[in-house]
Design a protein around this motif. Structure first.
Motif, PDB file in Angstrom:
ATOM      1  N   LYS A 164       0.848  -1.198   0.000  1.00  0.00           N
ATOM      2  CA  LYS A 164       0.000   0.000   0.000  1.00  0.00           C
ATOM      3  C   LYS A 164       0.884   1.249   0.000  1.00  0.00           C
ATOM      4  O   LYS A 164       1.664   1.460   0.925  1.00  0.00           O
ATOM      5  CB  LYS A 164      -0.920   0.017   1.236  1.00  0.00           C
ATOM      6  N   ARG A 165       0.750   2.053  -1.048  1.00  0.00           N
ATOM      7  CA  ARG A 165       1.529   3.293  -1.179  1.00  0.00           C
ATOM      8  C   ARG A 165       0.590   4.493  -1.107  1.00  0.00           C
ATOM      9  O   ARG A 165      -0.376   4.561  -1.857  1.00  0.00           O
ATOM     10  CB  ARG A 165       2.275   3.300  -2.520  1.00  0.00           C
ATOM     11  N   THR A 166       0.885   5.398  -0.205  1.00  0.00           N
ATOM     12  CA  THR A 166       0.049   6.588  -0.028  1.00  0.00           C
ATOM     13  C   THR A 166       0.876   7.837  -0.327  1.00  0.00           C
ATOM     14  O   THR A 166       2.031   7.942   0.100  1.00  0.00           O
ATOM     15  CB  THR A 166      -0.497   6.659   1.410  1.00  0.00           C
ATOM     16  N   TYR A 167       0.261   8.757  -1.048  1.00  0.00           N
ATOM     17  CA  TYR A 167       0.931   9.987  -1.466  1.00  0.00           C
ATOM     18  C   TYR A 167       0.170  11.201  -0.962  1.00  0.00           C
ATOM     19  O   TYR A 167      -1.052  11.162  -0.801  1.00  0.00           O
ATOM     20  CB  TYR A 167       0.994  10.073  -3.007  1.00  0.00           C
ATOM     21  N   HIS A 168       0.883  12.292  -0.746  1.00  0.00           N
ATOM     22  CA  HIS A 168       0.281  13.584  -0.496  1.00  0.00           C
ATOM     23  C   HIS A 168       0.672  14.516  -1.631  1.00  0.00           C
ATOM     24  O   HIS A 168       1.844  14.548  -2.030  1.00  0.00           O
ATOM     25  CB  HIS A 168       0.735  14.163   0.845  1.00  0.00           C
ATOM     26  N   ALA A 169      -0.303  15.260  -2.155  1.00  0.00           N
ATOM     27  CA  ALA A 169      -0.040  16.198  -3.245  1.00  0.00           C
ATOM     28  C   ALA A 169      -0.734  17.520  -2.956  1.00  0.00           C
ATOM     29  O   ALA A 169      -1.876  17.545  -2.497  1.00  0.00           O
ATOM     30  CB  ALA A 169      -0.550  15.627  -4.573  1.00  0.00           C
ATOM     31  N   ASP A 176     -13.550  18.691  -6.734  1.00  0.00           N
ATOM     32  CA  ASP A 176     -14.960  18.403  -6.453  1.00  0.00           C
ATOM     33  C   ASP A 176     -15.378  17.151  -7.233  1.00  0.00           C
ATOM     34  O   ASP A 176     -15.233  17.127  -8.456  1.00  0.00           O
ATOM     35  CB  ASP A 176     -15.818  19.600  -6.873  1.00  0.00           C
ATOM     36  N   PRO A 177     -15.845  16.096  -6.543  1.00  0.00           N
ATOM     37  CA  PRO A 177     -16.069  16.000  -5.097  1.00  0.00           C
ATOM     38  C   PRO A 177     -14.755  15.865  -4.327  1.00  0.00           C
ATOM     39  O   PRO A 177     -13.730  15.494  -4.911  1.00  0.00           O
ATOM     40  CB  PRO A 177     -16.913  14.724  -4.963  1.00  0.00           C
ATOM     41  N   PRO A 178     -14.781  16.118  -3.013  1.00  0.00           N
ATOM     42  CA  PRO A 178     -13.547  16.089  -2.224  1.00  0.00           C
ATOM     43  C   PRO A 178     -12.960  14.688  -2.025  1.00  0.00           C
ATOM     44  O   PRO A 178     -11.790  14.564  -1.663  1.00  0.00           O
ATOM     45  CB  PRO A 178     -13.964  16.696  -0.887  1.00  0.00           C
ATOM     46  N   ASN A 179     -13.759  13.649  -2.234  1.00  0.00           N
ATOM     47  CA  ASN A 179     -13.266  12.263  -2.160  1.00  0.00           C
ATOM     48  C   ASN A 179     -13.744  11.527  -3.397  1.00  0.00           C
ATOM     49  O   ASN A 179     -14.888  11.710  -3.821  1.00  0.00           O
ATOM     50  CB  ASN A 179     -13.814  11.552  -0.919  1.00  0.00           C
ATOM     51  N   GLY A 180     -12.887  10.692  -3.975  1.00  0.00           N
ATOM     52  CA  GLY A 180     -13.339   9.974  -5.160  1.00  0.00           C
ATOM     53  C   GLY A 180     -12.276   9.070  -5.753  1.00  0.00           C
ATOM     54  O   GLY A 180     -11.187   8.895  -5.190  1.00  0.00           O
ATOM     55  N   THR A 181     -12.606   8.493  -6.883  1.00  0.00           N
ATOM     56  CA  THR A 181     -11.707   7.600  -7.607  1.00  0.00           C
ATOM     57  C   THR A 181     -11.596   8.082  -9.051  1.00  0.00           C
ATOM     58  O   THR A 181     -12.606   8.368  -9.695  1.00  0.00           O
ATOM     59  CB  THR A 181     -12.237   6.158  -7.586  1.00  0.00           C
ATOM     60  N   ILE A 182     -10.378   8.185  -9.542  1.00  0.00           N
ATOM     61  CA  ILE A 182     -10.133   8.548 -10.934  1.00  0.00           C
ATOM     62  C   ILE A 182      -9.804   7.257 -11.682  1.00  0.00           C
ATOM     63  O   ILE A 182      -8.811   6.593 -11.379  1.00  0.00           O
ATOM     64  CB  ILE A 182      -8.967   9.544 -11.065  1.00  0.00           C
ATOM     65  N   THR A 207      -6.733   5.768  -9.560  1.00  0.00           N
ATOM     66  CA  THR A 207      -6.189   6.548  -8.450  1.00  0.00           C
ATOM     67  C   THR A 207      -7.327   6.932  -7.503  1.00  0.00           C
ATOM     68  O   THR A 207      -8.330   7.489  -7.940  1.00  0.00           O
ATOM     69  CB  THR A 207      -5.516   7.841  -8.963  1.00  0.00           C
ATOM     70  N   HIS A 208      -7.175   6.627  -6.227  1.00  0.00           N
ATOM     71  CA  HIS A 208      -8.153   7.044  -5.216  1.00  0.00           C
ATOM     72  C   HIS A 208      -7.624   8.305  -4.523  1.00  0.00           C
ATOM     73  O   HIS A 208      -6.429   8.394  -4.232  1.00  0.00           O
ATOM     74  CB  HIS A 208      -8.365   5.944  -4.173  1.00  0.00           C
ATOM     75  N   LEU A 220      -4.697  20.143  -0.348  1.00  0.00           N
ATOM     76  CA  LEU A 220      -3.778  19.065   0.012  1.00  0.00           C
ATOM     77  C   LEU A 220      -4.567  17.767  -0.063  1.00  0.00           C
ATOM     78  O   LEU A 220      -5.564  17.592   0.632  1.00  0.00           O
ATOM     79  CB  LEU A 220      -3.220  19.278   1.426  1.00  0.00           C
ATOM     80  N   LEU A 221      -4.131  16.872  -0.954  1.00  0.00           N
ATOM     81  CA  LEU A 221      -4.839  15.618  -1.176  1.00  0.00           C
ATOM     82  C   LEU A 221      -4.013  14.435  -0.703  1.00  0.00           C
ATOM     83  O   LEU A 221      -2.775  14.444  -0.777  1.00  0.00           O
ATOM     84  CB  LEU A 221      -5.139  15.418  -2.673  1.00  0.00           C
ATOM     85  N   GLU A 222      -4.702  13.394  -0.229  1.00  0.00           N
ATOM     86  CA  GLU A 222      -4.077  12.090   0.027  1.00  0.00           C
ATOM     87  C   GLU A 222      -4.523  11.168  -1.092  1.00  0.00           C
ATOM     88  O   GLU A 222      -5.708  11.114  -1.429  1.00  0.00           O
ATOM     89  CB  GLU A 222      -4.514  11.546   1.374  1.00  0.00           C
ATOM     90  N   LEU A 223      -3.571  10.450  -1.687  1.00  0.00           N
ATOM     91  CA  LEU A 223      -3.877   9.602  -2.837  1.00  0.00           C
ATOM     92  C   LEU A 223      -3.314   8.203  -2.649  1.00  0.00           C
ATOM     93  O   LEU A 223      -2.257   8.020  -2.033  1.00  0.00           O
ATOM     94  CB  LEU A 223      -3.289  10.209  -4.116  1.00  0.00           C
ATOM     95  N   ALA A 224      -4.031   7.221  -3.173  1.00  0.00           N
ATOM     96  CA  ALA A 224      -3.579   5.832  -3.138  1.00  0.00           C
ATOM     97  C   ALA A 224      -3.693   5.259  -4.546  1.00  0.00           C
ATOM     98  O   ALA A 224      -4.680   5.504  -5.252  1.00  0.00           O
ATOM     99  CB  ALA A 224      -4.411   5.010  -2.168  1.00  0.00           C
TER     100      ALA A 224
END
Length: 304
Positions: A164-169, A176-182, A207-208, A220-224
């Motif tokens: 599990k790799r987590t990133y901050h960008a 929008d929306p503030p949470n989602g999956t690309i 990408t989540h 500031l986003l957290e991404l997985a």
């Protein structure tokens, strides 16, 4: 003098062939097994083993230790920040501006060259085996295996999505929306082969993301990552109209940071040979903190 690793077969694995035991229990690759066979390096109860012979509970397998003879890269003195190390693997906090491993015209000054020097100073010859990579301007957690068997196991975990790799960008604008999956396929850019782009002919890329906080100008986003395409996070966010601050390739440069404000903040995975999970965090580099402070993003995230 030859060194052998010794393993005693338990009831659970009785009936497996020697080859199946090596692959399924000890995580040896087919290529390594071939190499061991050529060297007569697989012993079953002190005799040369046939790969298709079945093992019984209590049998003792001895496997020749294939020692590394080269680093694979030239050792070069340079700073490294170790987040975790044991006999099987090492995790480093990569600074922005360094390649993980030599590639193309670049054979020096990479994180791998610095790691080889670290091993050399400790009297160890160990081939450098990165399990995954980060872009040159991305900082944070990078995992390396210390031997072939660990490499095979960790690559399998990566493929199965168990690392599990987590990133901050820090990205331009409010997403929008503030949470989602690309979920958009990524392939080579049609006009610029060194870039990637969202394209129908591309490979699946998922990408989540989760919004941590926002200011008037940035988030500031957290991404997985569910997949690991080249430049995946950068391409996905840029396509949505929220390029990463400082990303000159998919957005625009910033006076606050020399590369993009993307940091591999954490890494979590089951240990290859011990019954535990390793969870690590990489502190933000000073250039990343400068971006957060400049945009007045919440202080509780400044101490990562």
């Amino acid at each position: 003098m030859k060194t052998y690793l010794s393993y005693t077969v338990t009831d659970v694995h009785q009936g497996l062939t020697v080859e199946a035991y090596l692959k399924q229990v000890l995580n040896y690759s087919g290529r390594t097994i071939q190499k061991l066979t050529r060297k007569k390096g697989i012993l079953l109860n002190k005799k040369n083993a046939f790969l298709q012979k079945n093992v019984n509970s209590g049998d003792v397998l001895k496997i020749l230790s294939l020692e590394d003879t080269t680093f694979g890269v030239e050792p070069e003195q340079g700073p490294i920040e170790i987040l975790y190390e044991d006999n099987y693997l090492i995790v480093l906090n990569k600074p922005s501006g360094l390649l993980v491993h030599p590639t193309g015209q670049t054979s020096h000054g990479t994180l791998s060259n610095h790691l080889a020097y670290h091993y050399q100073q400790h009297g160890t010859v160990c081939t450098i085996r990165p399990i995954h990579r980060l872009d040159r301007e991305t900082s944070g957690c990078v995992l390396f295996a210390k031997d072939r068997r660990t490499q095979t196991y960790l690559e399998k975990l990566l493929k199965e999505g168990k690392i599990k790799r987590t990133y901050h960008a820090v990205v331009i604008g409010i997403i929008d929306p503030p949470n989602g999956t690309i979920n958009l396929p990524i392939g080579t850019h049609p006009a610029k082969p060194n870039r990637r782009a969202v394209t129908e002919a591309g490979d699946p890329a998922i990408t989540h993301y989760h919004e941590i906080c926002t200011s008037s100008e940035v988030s500031l986003l957290e991404l997985a990552l569910e997949t690991g395409r080249t430049h995946q996070i950068r391409v996905h966010l840029s396509y949505l109209g929220h390029p990463i601050v400082g990303d000159r390739m998919y957005g625009k440069r910033s006076d606050l940071i020399s590369g993009q404000a993307l940091h591999a903040v954490s890494l979590s995975f089951p240990h290859p040979f011990e019954q535990r999970v390793i969870s690590l965090e990489a502190p933000y580099p000073s250039s990343y903190l400068r971006v957060l402070k400049a945009y007045s993003l919440v202080s509780e995230h400044n101490d990562h």
